[in-house]
Scaffold this motif. Structure first.
Motif, PDB file in Angstrom:
ATOM      1  N   MET A 283     -59.923 145.835  11.945  1.00  0.00           N
ATOM      2  CA  MET A 283     -60.192 144.613  12.569  1.00  0.00           C
ATOM      3  C   MET A 283     -59.141 144.599  13.585  1.00  0.00           C
ATOM      4  O   MET A 283     -59.091 144.387  14.869  1.00  0.00           O
ATOM      5  N   VAL A 284     -57.906 144.512  13.104  1.00  0.00           N
ATOM      6  CA  VAL A 284     -56.739 144.549  13.880  1.00  0.00           C
ATOM      7  C   VAL A 284     -56.619 145.478  14.929  1.00  0.00           C
ATOM      8  O   VAL A 284     -56.232 145.286  16.064  1.00  0.00           O
ATOM      9  N   ALA A 285     -56.832 146.610  14.358  1.00  0.00           N
ATOM     10  CA  ALA A 285     -56.521 147.687  15.454  1.00  0.00           C
ATOM     11  C   ALA A 285     -57.644 147.725  16.589  1.00  0.00           C
ATOM     12  O   ALA A 285     -57.151 148.206  17.607  1.00  0.00           O
ATOM     13  N   GLY A 287     -58.506 144.911  17.925  1.00  0.00           N
ATOM     14  CA  GLY A 287     -58.077 143.903  18.672  1.00  0.00           C
ATOM     15  C   GLY A 287     -58.250 142.508  18.376  1.00  0.00           C
ATOM     16  O   GLY A 287     -58.168 141.556  19.190  1.00  0.00           O
ATOM     17  N   MET A 288     -58.559 142.370  17.102  1.00  0.00           N
ATOM     18  CA  MET A 288     -58.736 140.999  16.562  1.00  0.00           C
ATOM     19  C   MET A 288     -57.143 140.525  16.569  1.00  0.00           C
ATOM     20  O   MET A 288     -56.255 141.201  16.012  1.00  0.00           O
ATOM     21  N   THR A 289     -56.999 139.113  16.778  1.00  0.00           N
ATOM     22  CA  THR A 289     -55.506 138.779  16.511  1.00  0.00           C
ATOM     23  C   THR A 289     -55.492 138.185  14.977  1.00  0.00           C
ATOM     24  O   THR A 289     -56.590 138.086  14.463  1.00  0.00           O
ATOM     25  N   ARG A 290     -54.316 138.291  14.622  1.00  0.00           N
ATOM     26  CA  ARG A 290     -54.348 137.663  13.142  1.00  0.00           C
ATOM     27  C   ARG A 290     -54.814 136.223  12.779  1.00  0.00           C
ATOM     28  O   ARG A 290     -55.518 136.238  11.808  1.00  0.00           O
ATOM     29  N   GLN A 292     -57.356 135.423  14.315  1.00  0.00           N
ATOM     30  CA  GLN A 292     -59.025 135.526  14.016  1.00  0.00           C
ATOM     31  C   GLN A 292     -59.335 136.205  12.847  1.00  0.00           C
ATOM     32  O   GLN A 292     -60.249 135.618  11.984  1.00  0.00           O
ATOM     33  N   HIS A 296     -61.773 134.520  10.086  1.00  0.00           N
ATOM     34  CA  HIS A 296     -63.065 134.904   9.882  1.00  0.00           C
ATOM     35  C   HIS A 296     -63.119 135.077   8.176  1.00  0.00           C
ATOM     36  O   HIS A 296     -64.187 134.589   7.787  1.00  0.00           O
ATOM     37  N   PRO A 381     -50.922 147.067  11.184  1.00  0.00           N
ATOM     38  CA  PRO A 381     -52.132 147.564  10.846  1.00  0.00           C
ATOM     39  C   PRO A 381     -52.283 148.984  10.497  1.00  0.00           C
ATOM     40  O   PRO A 381     -53.081 149.260   9.669  1.00  0.00           O
TER      41      PRO A 381
ATOM     42  N   LEU B  57     -50.545 150.495  17.543  1.00  0.00           N
ATOM     43  CA  LEU B  57     -50.612 150.088  16.302  1.00  0.00           C
ATOM     44  C   LEU B  57     -49.437 150.267  15.521  1.00  0.00           C
ATOM     45  O   LEU B  57     -49.266 149.679  13.986  1.00  0.00           O
ATOM     46  N   ALA B  81     -52.611 142.854  20.256  1.00  0.00           N
ATOM     47  CA  ALA B  81     -53.989 142.746  20.040  1.00  0.00           C
ATOM     48  C   ALA B  81     -54.913 142.689  21.506  1.00  0.00           C
ATOM     49  O   ALA B  81     -56.153 143.382  21.384  1.00  0.00           O
ATOM     50  N   ARG B  84     -55.046 146.192  22.853  1.00  0.00           N
ATOM     51  CA  ARG B  84     -56.102 146.998  22.237  1.00  0.00           C
ATOM     52  C   ARG B  84     -57.379 146.538  22.497  1.00  0.00           C
ATOM     53  O   ARG B  84     -58.350 147.317  22.807  1.00  0.00           O
ATOM     54  N   LYS B  85     -57.661 145.268  22.562  1.00  0.00           N
ATOM     55  CA  LYS B  85     -59.238 144.662  22.860  1.00  0.00           C
ATOM     56  C   LYS B  85     -59.542 145.098  24.047  1.00  0.00           C
ATOM     57  O   LYS B  85     -60.599 145.648  24.268  1.00  0.00           O
ATOM     58  N   LEU B 113     -65.667 140.742  20.324  1.00  0.00           N
ATOM     59  CA  LEU B 113     -64.194 140.290  20.686  1.00  0.00           C
ATOM     60  C   LEU B 113     -63.918 140.191  21.988  1.00  0.00           C
ATOM     61  O   LEU B 113     -63.266 139.070  22.442  1.00  0.00           O
TER      62      LEU B 113
END
Ligand SMILES: Nc1ncnc2c1ncn2[C@@H]1O[C@H](COP(=O)(O)OP(=O)(O)OP(=O)(O)O)[C@@H](O)[C@H]1O
Ligand SMILES: [Mg+2]
Lengths: 390, 230
Positions: A283-285, A287-290, A292, A296, A381, B57, B81, B84-85, B113
């Motif tokens: 999830m972090v990879a 693009g979710m932030t910590r 988030q 979650h 990650p 990463l 993040a 990447r997003k 996201l």
């Protein structure tokens, strides 16, 4: 909203396991409410019973009267002083005189507490009217059902009673069981023989004296030297503590359910979150932030609790209603158990209790979801994805 | 042409025992926008390690990597993040699908996201699943998929948001040749139409045959970097 959606999807994706957890959680919630409700109901009933049978609206104790020390009895009697005596006359106070004695049912010997009370009293539920008797024949006494069984006597049985008067002289008289009553208050049943007050006063040469004055609601509390007034709360302190320890000791289930709840949450959240390291790393990879990620998982955990509350409400409400309206019966005698206990116990479930329990489970679930998620979210990650153990 | 990735004097060391293992040793590379390049080399040569660092990463031990102007070694977790997003699509060698989600939800995740509206999400997810040939599996969960199907979901998830740069780690390892070729052709089309940049890590001849630029790695070093004449 986004995190709510991802959390909900995750919950649904967990399938059967979700429902199992939710059920176990709901079981814990409902059981905790029931256990607490019964304890609460029990305490309330104990107070109610004690008031109807023994305490009414409180008691005056004479001098150093100590219900746990029979040797204090002789020094803890006195004649009733003026302002209180008037209330006794008006029936606002009921005097009780207590002395140690011995009975000989069929030649056996047994120590008892002899309690004198006015036959005409209306304050307590003890059936004292039969204590009037007549001047001829054996002296009438009444006992509780448990005491009757201990003495192995039944209604109208006769036996010898032996006691010492004020001056220490031994005397004896024939007594007759004039009544047997059933009560949930052991302290007026176990080891106690009730007798007419004037009889006992005459027998012990303590005319006009008493150890205890039981107060009716209508009576005003008066400060009198040598007598201390004890409120119902004060008098019930020890009993309620006993109820609490007894029920804590007997309801191993309470602890089991609490542990079960913890385990369910721990397994689906705490352990699972560690097991789901790789997922979190992904999830972090993506693009979710910590923040988030943590949100979650906290939302996901809270959703478990929320579902459990709904499920618990569905099957728990009728059960709790049944237990508070119809009650459950325990085939045990109060005196045997050592604490006041009615035949049928009702759960006293208050909105506060329900709300408190629900909130407790909710907060605990959120916390055990939040903490491990926060720990993992701070991992690199790639390491989380590789499943490196923390 | 605009440069999209700058790898400068990159060294990556991993702690092993009480020493270090150098996985990348003084790598210098530059990728332009619209590149269709591949890192080729034997197992253990550092391909995945390099892709991870370009994908923000992981961080360099020494040197720096600029991705769209951002130095990945100096980004905060939140900045990385965001990068990447918004810009990167990752195809992992080991798929890394989210097991509790369905195929559809896995592919939709990057769009969630990005906060795209529901209708657009749906259209894009279905379109992407169509070109990887998985329209009949939208409701399945990863556990019920074959290796090749998982790989295609991973590809769809990386492509669905049309990132500026796709980092694809052995994307065809588990695919039959028909699927490989179809997917590679679609990637090539995206590369030509949208100028999407691709960096592969592979030793699959099928992939290599599509590459416009082949960078050979050996023991963490670039040993060759050649353009392919079409
Ligand atoms: N986190 C790590 N800790 C220690 N060593 C690592 C770590 N990650 C990678 N390595 C080592 O770095 C070297 C390069 O690994 P990398 O995964 O980049 O190889 P690769 O070229 O992708 O190989 P393959 O083709 O097998 O995927 C390997 O020798 C590997 O053992
Ligand atoms: Mg690799």
């Amino acid at each position: 909203m986004l995190l709510f959606k991802t959390a909900l999807q995750s919950l649904i994706g967990n399938g059967l396991k979700t429902w199992l957890t939710v059920f176990v959680l709901s079981l814990a919630i409902v059981m905790i409410i029931i256990m607490q409700g019964i304890l609460h109901g029990w305490s309330r009933q104990a107070i109610d019973d004690a008031q109807r049978w023994e305490l009414a609206d409180g008691q005056y104790w004479c001098g150093g009267y100590d219900p746990w020390d029979p040797f204090s009895l002789d020094s803890a009697t006195a004649s009733i002083p003026e302002p209180l005596a008037r209330q006794v006359e008006q029936g606002l106070l009921e005097p009780v005189l207590i002395t140690q004695a011995t009975v000989y049912p069929e030649g056996r010997m047994q120590g008892v507490m002899l309690r004198g009370i006015r036959p005409g009293q209306q304050l307590l539920e003890i059936p004292t009217a039969v204590l009037r008797g007549d001047s001829m024949g054996p002296v009438p006494v009444v006992v509780g059902a448990f005491m009757a069984r201990q003495l192995k006597v039944k209604l109208n049985d006769e036996m010898i009673l032996r006691w010492r008067d004020k001056n220490g002289a031994f005397e004896a008289v024939d007594i007759r069981i004039a009544g047997v009553f059933k009560t949930a208050v052991p302290s007026i049943d176990n080891g106690v023989l009730w007798i007419g007050l004037e009889n006992l006063q005459a027998m012990t040469m303590r005319q006009g004296e008493a150890n205890i004055l039981v107060k009716s609601e209508a009576a005003e509390v008066i400060e009198v030297e040598g007598w201390t007034f004890k409120t119902v709360d004060k008098l019930m302190e020890a009993t309620l503590l006993l109820v609490k320890t007894k029920s804590a000791g007997t309801s191993v289930f309470y602890v089991i359910f609490l542990l079960l709840a913890m385990l369910a949450i721990f397994d689906t959240q705490t352990l699972a979150i560690f097991r789901r390291q790789r997922e979190i790393g992904t999830m972090v990879a993506l693009g979710m932030t910590r923040g988030q990620v943590v949100k979650h998982f906290t939302i996901e955990g809270s959703l478990y609790a929320l579902l459990a509350i709904v499920v618990g409400a569905v099957w728990g409400t009728p059960l709790i209603w049944y237990l508070s309206a119809v009650g459950i019966s325990f085939p045990m005698e109060a005196a045997e158990f050592g604490v006041p206990m009615a035949d049928v116990m009702y759960a006293a479930v208050t909105p506060g209790l329900v709300l408190g329990t629900v909130l407790f489970v909710f907060v605990v679930t959120a916390i055990v979801s939040y903490l491990p998620a926060r720990k993992i979210a701070t991992m690199n990650p790639t390491e989380a994805i590789r499943g490196k153990i923390l | 042409m605009k440069s999209i990735v700058e790898v400068q004097q990159l060294i990556k060391k991993f702690p092993v025992g009480n020493g270090f293992f150098t996985a990348l040793n003084e790598v210098n590379l530059s990728f332009a926008e619209g590149e269709f390049a591949g890192l080729v080399g034997p197992s253990g040569s550092g391909k995945t390690t390099l892709l991870n660092i370009i994908g923000s990463l992981d961080v360099p031990s020494e040197g720096e990597v600029l991705v769209m102007g951002h130095p990945v070694g100096k980004l905060t977790a939140a900045q990385a993040a965001l990068l990447r997003k918004q810009q990167l699509g990752f195809i992992f060698q080991s798929y890394n699908l989210l097991p509790v989600y369905t195929v559809y939800e896995n592919v939709e995740f990057p769009l969630l996201l990005l906060d795209l509206p529901a209708s657009e999400r749906k259209q894009r997810v279905l379109e992407t699943l169509e070109w990887v040939g998985l329209t009949d599996k939208v409701k399945s969960r990863p556990a019920a998929l074959s290796g090749g199907e998982c790989q295609r979901v991973a590809i769809a998830r990386a492509m669905v948001k049309r990132p500026a740069l796709v980092l694809a780690d052995e994307p065809t390892a588990n695919l039959d040749s028909e699927n490989s070729h179809r997917i590679l052709q679609t990637m090539l089309k995206l590369n030509e139409e949208l100028k999407t940049s691709f960096v592969f890590a592979t030793h699959d001849e099928k992939v290599i045959s599509y590459l416009r630029r082949i960078i050979r790695l050996q023991d963490g070093k670039v040993v060759a970097d050649e353009l392919v004449n079409l």
